[in-house]
Design a protein around this motif. Sequence first.
Motif, mmCIF file in Angstrom:
data_model
loop_
_atom_site.group_PDB
_atom_site.id
_atom_site.type_symbol
_atom_site.label_atom_id
_atom_site.label_comp_id
_atom_site.label_asym_id
_atom_site.label_seq_id
_atom_site.Cartn_x
_atom_site.Cartn_y
_atom_site.Cartn_z
ATOM 1 N N ALA A 62 3.816 5.979 -5.417
ATOM 2 C CA ALA A 62 3.790 6.091 -6.876
ATOM 3 C C ALA A 62 2.658 7.004 -7.338
ATOM 4 O O ALA A 62 2.848 7.837 -8.230
ATOM 5 C CB ALA A 62 3.642 4.711 -7.508
ATOM 6 N N ALA A 63 1.495 6.863 -6.718
ATOM 7 C CA ALA A 63 0.358 7.706 -7.088
ATOM 8 C C ALA A 63 0.647 9.164 -6.749
ATOM 9 O O ALA A 63 0.335 10.070 -7.532
ATOM 10 C CB ALA A 63 -0.901 7.233 -6.369
ATOM 11 N N GLY A 64 1.234 9.389 -5.599
ATOM 12 C CA GLY A 64 1.560 10.755 -5.200
ATOM 13 C C GLY A 64 2.561 11.404 -6.137
ATOM 14 O O GLY A 64 2.439 12.573 -6.486
ATOM 15 N N ALA A 84 7.101 2.208 5.788
ATOM 16 C CA ALA A 84 7.962 2.089 6.968
ATOM 17 C C ALA A 84 7.269 1.295 8.074
ATOM 18 O O ALA A 84 7.909 0.505 8.771
ATOM 19 C CB ALA A 84 8.346 3.476 7.471
ATOM 20 N N ALA A 85 5.972 1.473 8.221
ATOM 21 C CA ALA A 85 5.223 0.715 9.224
ATOM 22 C C ALA A 85 5.253 -0.776 8.889
ATOM 23 O O ALA A 85 5.398 -1.616 9.791
ATOM 24 C CB ALA A 85 3.783 1.214 9.295
ATOM 25 N N VAL A 105 0.845 -1.199 0.000
ATOM 26 C CA VAL A 105 0.000 0.000 0.000
ATOM 27 C C VAL A 105 0.880 1.248 0.000
ATOM 28 O O VAL A 105 0.596 2.221 -0.707
ATOM 29 C CB VAL A 105 -0.957 -0.006 1.221
ATOM 30 N N GLY A 106 1.939 1.207 0.772
ATOM 31 C CA GLY A 106 2.845 2.347 0.824
ATOM 32 C C GLY A 106 3.494 2.625 -0.514
ATOM 33 O O GLY A 106 3.593 3.784 -0.951
ATOM 34 N N VAL A 139 2.773 11.159 -1.100
ATOM 35 C CA VAL A 139 4.067 10.478 -1.126
ATOM 36 C C VAL A 139 4.532 10.218 0.303
ATOM 37 O O VAL A 139 4.991 9.126 0.630
ATOM 38 C CB VAL A 139 5.122 11.304 -1.901
ATOM 39 N N ALA A 140 4.382 11.205 1.164
ATOM 40 C CA ALA A 140 4.801 11.071 2.555
ATOM 41 C C ALA A 140 3.969 10.018 3.285
ATOM 42 O O ALA A 140 4.502 9.216 4.070
ATOM 43 C CB ALA A 140 4.692 12.411 3.273
ATOM 44 N N LYS A 141 2.673 10.002 3.039
ATOM 45 C CA LYS A 141 1.815 8.991 3.659
ATOM 46 C C LYS A 141 2.198 7.594 3.175
ATOM 47 O O LYS A 141 2.186 6.637 3.945
ATOM 48 C CB LYS A 141 0.338 9.258 3.353
ATOM 49 N N GLY A 142 2.532 7.478 1.917
ATOM 50 C CA GLY A 142 2.963 6.199 1.372
ATOM 51 C C GLY A 142 4.264 5.735 1.998
ATOM 52 O O GLY A 142 4.428 4.565 2.328
#
Length: 57
Positions: free
Chosen positions: A21-23, A40-41, A15-16, A32-35
């Motif tokens: 990539a979408a961002g 990282a999680a 998902v990240g 991008v940052a959320k991805g």
Amino acid sequence: MAASEKARAKAEKAVGKVAQAAGRAVGNQKLVAKGHAAEAAGQAREAKESMKDTGRR
């Protein structure tokens, strides 16, 4: 590593990567940052489960 936790870690990483990539594709740095955070999680979860497996041996 428990199969469900392993799958969850892989899913978070996937998902990240997709969110990053979408961002990048639309120029949305927040996405991008959320991805990156989701990836990282997933890596952290995978490392945690790996340590638990190491302790069991």
